[in-house]
Write a protein that holds these residues in place. Structure first.
Motif, mmCIF file in Angstrom:
data_model
loop_
_atom_site.group_PDB
_atom_site.id
_atom_site.type_symbol
_atom_site.label_atom_id
_atom_site.label_comp_id
_atom_site.label_asym_id
_atom_site.label_seq_id
_atom_site.Cartn_x
_atom_site.Cartn_y
_atom_site.Cartn_z
ATOM 1 N N GLN A 54 -35.373 38.271 18.073
ATOM 2 C CA GLN A 54 -35.818 38.660 19.408
ATOM 3 C C GLN A 54 -34.723 39.415 20.163
ATOM 4 O O GLN A 54 -34.985 40.408 20.855
ATOM 5 C CB GLN A 54 -36.228 37.409 20.202
ATOM 6 N N ILE A 55 -33.470 38.963 20.032
ATOM 7 C CA ILE A 55 -32.346 39.650 20.686
ATOM 8 C C ILE A 55 -32.179 41.054 20.097
ATOM 9 O O ILE A 55 -31.926 42.024 20.825
ATOM 10 C CB ILE A 55 -31.051 38.828 20.530
ATOM 11 N N TYR A 56 -32.354 41.171 18.788
ATOM 12 C CA TYR A 56 -32.215 42.484 18.142
ATOM 13 C C TYR A 56 -33.267 43.456 18.670
ATOM 14 O O TYR A 56 -32.955 44.598 19.022
ATOM 15 C CB TYR A 56 -32.357 42.334 16.622
ATOM 16 N N PHE A 57 -34.514 42.994 18.749
ATOM 17 C CA PHE A 57 -35.584 43.884 19.192
ATOM 18 C C PHE A 57 -35.488 44.174 20.689
ATOM 19 O O PHE A 57 -35.568 45.324 21.125
ATOM 20 C CB PHE A 57 -36.950 43.263 18.867
ATOM 21 N N THR A 58 -35.311 43.104 21.487
ATOM 22 C CA THR A 58 -35.334 43.277 22.948
ATOM 23 C C THR A 58 -34.038 43.866 23.479
ATOM 24 O O THR A 58 -34.052 44.717 24.367
ATOM 25 C CB THR A 58 -35.595 41.914 23.624
ATOM 26 N N PRO A 153 -38.052 30.239 20.985
ATOM 27 C CA PRO A 153 -37.063 31.262 20.599
ATOM 28 C C PRO A 153 -37.236 32.582 21.333
ATOM 29 O O PRO A 153 -36.258 33.273 21.629
ATOM 30 C CB PRO A 153 -37.316 31.445 19.094
ATOM 31 N N ARG A 154 -38.467 32.934 21.662
ATOM 32 C CA ARG A 154 -38.693 34.178 22.398
ATOM 33 C C ARG A 154 -38.224 34.061 23.843
ATOM 34 O O ARG A 154 -37.719 35.029 24.419
ATOM 35 C CB ARG A 154 -40.172 34.571 22.323
ATOM 36 N N LEU A 155 -38.381 32.873 24.428
ATOM 37 C CA LEU A 155 -37.868 32.654 25.776
ATOM 38 C C LEU A 155 -36.344 32.777 25.810
ATOM 39 O O LEU A 155 -35.779 33.503 26.634
ATOM 40 C CB LEU A 155 -38.269 31.259 26.274
ATOM 41 N N ILE A 156 -35.675 32.062 24.902
ATOM 42 C CA ILE A 156 -34.207 32.065 24.887
ATOM 43 C C ILE A 156 -33.675 33.452 24.518
ATOM 44 O O ILE A 156 -32.769 33.986 25.174
ATOM 45 C CB ILE A 156 -33.674 31.012 23.893
ATOM 46 N N GLY A 157 -34.238 34.045 23.456
ATOM 47 C CA GLY A 157 -33.810 35.387 23.056
ATOM 48 C C GLY A 157 -34.057 36.411 24.154
ATOM 49 O O GLY A 157 -33.240 37.311 24.379
ATOM 50 N N GLY A 158 -35.177 36.263 24.857
ATOM 51 C CA GLY A 158 -35.498 37.186 25.940
ATOM 52 C C GLY A 158 -34.525 37.079 27.100
ATOM 53 O O GLY A 158 -34.071 38.087 27.633
ATOM 54 N N VAL A 159 -34.192 35.847 27.497
ATOM 55 C CA VAL A 159 -33.264 35.654 28.622
ATOM 56 C C VAL A 159 -31.881 36.201 28.267
ATOM 57 O O VAL A 159 -31.247 36.901 29.078
ATOM 58 C CB VAL A 159 -33.180 34.152 28.992
ATOM 59 N N ILE A 160 -31.394 35.902 27.064
ATOM 60 C CA ILE A 160 -30.080 36.419 26.637
ATOM 61 C C ILE A 160 -30.094 37.947 26.632
ATOM 62 O O ILE A 160 -29.150 38.603 27.099
ATOM 63 C CB ILE A 160 -29.714 35.866 25.244
ATOM 64 N N SER A 161 -31.173 38.532 26.127
ATOM 65 C CA SER A 161 -31.266 39.998 26.055
ATOM 66 C C SER A 161 -31.283 40.631 27.433
ATOM 67 O O SER A 161 -30.609 41.636 27.678
ATOM 68 C CB SER A 161 -32.533 40.402 25.293
ATOM 69 N N ILE A 218 -39.648 34.767 33.236
ATOM 70 C CA ILE A 218 -40.985 35.182 33.682
ATOM 71 C C ILE A 218 -41.638 36.106 32.653
ATOM 72 O O ILE A 218 -42.797 35.901 32.257
ATOM 73 C CB ILE A 218 -40.877 35.903 35.052
ATOM 74 N N ILE A 219 -40.909 37.121 32.217
ATOM 75 C CA ILE A 219 -41.495 38.119 31.308
ATOM 76 C C ILE A 219 -41.980 37.467 30.016
ATOM 77 O O ILE A 219 -43.122 37.690 29.577
ATOM 78 C CB ILE A 219 -40.464 39.219 30.990
ATOM 79 N N PHE A 220 -41.142 36.626 29.405
ATOM 80 C CA PHE A 220 -41.510 36.102 28.091
ATOM 81 C C PHE A 220 -42.456 34.906 28.186
ATOM 82 O O PHE A 220 -43.255 34.689 27.272
ATOM 83 C CB PHE A 220 -40.243 35.795 27.291
ATOM 84 N N ALA A 221 -42.386 34.144 29.284
ATOM 85 C CA ALA A 221 -43.365 33.056 29.462
ATOM 86 C C ALA A 221 -44.759 33.645 29.698
ATOM 87 O O ALA A 221 -45.750 33.187 29.102
ATOM 88 C CB ALA A 221 -42.956 32.164 30.631
ATOM 89 N N VAL A 222 -44.841 34.666 30.551
ATOM 90 C CA VAL A 222 -46.142 35.298 30.826
ATOM 91 C C VAL A 222 -46.680 35.975 29.559
ATOM 92 O O VAL A 222 -47.875 35.841 29.232
ATOM 93 C CB VAL A 222 -46.005 36.330 31.971
ATOM 94 N N SER A 223 -45.825 36.684 28.824
ATOM 95 C CA SER A 223 -46.281 37.397 27.621
ATOM 96 C C SER A 223 -46.756 36.421 26.546
ATOM 97 O O SER A 223 -47.782 36.654 25.891
ATOM 98 C CB SER A 223 -45.144 38.273 27.081
ATOM 99 N N CYS A 224 -46.020 35.329 26.350
ATOM 100 C CA CYS A 224 -46.448 34.322 25.365
ATOM 101 C C CYS A 224 -47.758 33.672 25.798
ATOM 102 O O CYS A 224 -48.660 33.458 24.970
ATOM 103 C CB CYS A 224 -45.365 33.252 25.203
ATOM 104 N N PHE A 225 -47.871 33.358 27.084
ATOM 105 C CA PHE A 225 -49.102 32.722 27.576
ATOM 106 C C PHE A 225 -50.305 33.628 27.367
ATOM 107 O O PHE A 225 -51.356 33.188 26.894
ATOM 108 C CB PHE A 225 -48.951 32.379 29.058
ATOM 109 N N GLN A 226 -50.141 34.910 27.706
ATOM 110 C CA GLN A 226 -51.262 35.843 27.525
ATOM 111 C C GLN A 226 -51.601 36.013 26.044
ATOM 112 O O GLN A 226 -52.766 36.062 25.669
ATOM 113 C CB GLN A 226 -50.931 37.188 28.154
ATOM 114 N N GLY A 227 -50.577 36.125 25.194
ATOM 115 C CA GLY A 227 -50.849 36.280 23.765
ATOM 116 C C GLY A 227 -51.585 35.085 23.180
ATOM 117 O O GLY A 227 -52.536 35.252 22.404
ATOM 118 N N LEU A 228 -51.159 33.891 23.578
ATOM 119 C CA LEU A 228 -51.805 32.678 23.047
ATOM 120 C C LEU A 228 -53.173 32.418 23.660
ATOM 121 O O LEU A 228 -53.907 31.542 23.185
ATOM 122 C CB LEU A 228 -50.896 31.460 23.295
#
Length: 275
Positions: A54-58, A153-161, A218-228
């Protein structure tokens, strides 16, 4: 009277609907952290691999875009502020103005918009397709918790990125922007660097971390929620992706305005303007 009551009724439904949506998104973020702590089905190495991807992509893949954006915004801000402050005799305020506009306001917002456009849409569509292909159910059958293996992992990777990108954006805008404009204006680097260093305060650092950390959440929580939230059809994926973008932008904007308002009210209290 009936029209007024109808308006109040619609407003109440609108507020309730968005309050419930916010509660569901926050619950997803909390449950993913809780599942990671309590559920030991996934090893640390597996989660770390997803975080790294996730860090690599974001983060890493967004560096060229962030570099161009930072250079452009920094150069424009420095040119405009230097020209206008010189006319008004306020050149000594150059550092304060740039810290205010780039570090506190423009940086967090522009980085968040880039991450929403690149990674928020990708996460929402990826999870939506996984849900439509029943890959989420397959993970559950194998004893893998989707919350700890996919969402956390997407939340943590997203925040670090987001934090790293915001730091990089500010560095490029404030330093790279100066060298871009150096051929167009007479401004020494010693004066410029001294003005920036004298202007930055602990509160600016606090606002930087607060805005960027919560923008990432916010970005990754909302995106994961919408995807699921996709049920079974692939036709839902574009719809949830669009909703992820819209809701992420609205939440990030509201949060940034709220933090800025708190910061400036505290400044006014310190100056004795308000009690």
């Amino acid at each position: 009277m009936s029209a007024f009551l109808g308006t109040v009724d619609n407003l109440g439904r609108y507020v309730t609907k968005h309050a419930m949506y916010t509660l569901h998104v926050m619950s997803l973020a909390y449950l993913s952290i809780r599942a990671t702590v309590t559920d030991k089905a996934q090893g640390f190495r597996q989660i770390l691999q997803v975080i790294s991807a996730q860090i690599y992509f974001t983060g890493w893949q967004a560096l060229p875009l962030i570099s161009s954006l930072g250079l452009g915004v920094g150069a424009l801000m420095i040119l405009q502020s230097q020209a206008n402050l010189s006319l008004m005799g306020g050149t000594h305020m150059l550092g304060s103005f740039l810290i205010l506009m780039i570090l506190r306001e423009a940086g967090p917002l522009l980085v968040a918009l880039v991450v929403i456009a690149r990674s928020g849409t990708a996460v929402a569509s990826e999870l939506g397709n996984m849900r439509a292909n029943r890959e989420i159910e397959a993970l559950e059958v194998m004893g893998i918790n989707p919350l700890s293996y996919i969402v956390f992992p997407r939340l943590i990777g997203g925040v670090i990125s987001v934090l790293c990108l915001a730091f990089y954006f500010n560095l490029i805008a404030l330093v790279g922007g100066f060298f871009v404009t150096r051929f167009l204006q007479d401004l020494s680097f010693e004066f410029y660097a001294d003005s920036l260093l004298r202007s930055i305060a602990a509160a600016d650092i606090a606002v930087f971390f607060l805005k960027n950390t919560f923008s990432g959440i916010i970005i990754f929580a909302v995106s994961c929620f919408q995807g699921l939230s996709v049920k079974r059809s692939h036709h839902e994926v574009p719809q949830v992706t669009t909703l992820a973008v819209v809701h992420s932008i609205i939440f990030v904007l509201i949060f940034n305005i709220f933090i800025s308002a708190l910061f400036y009210m505290q400044q006014l209290r310190n100056l004795g303007v308000i009690s």
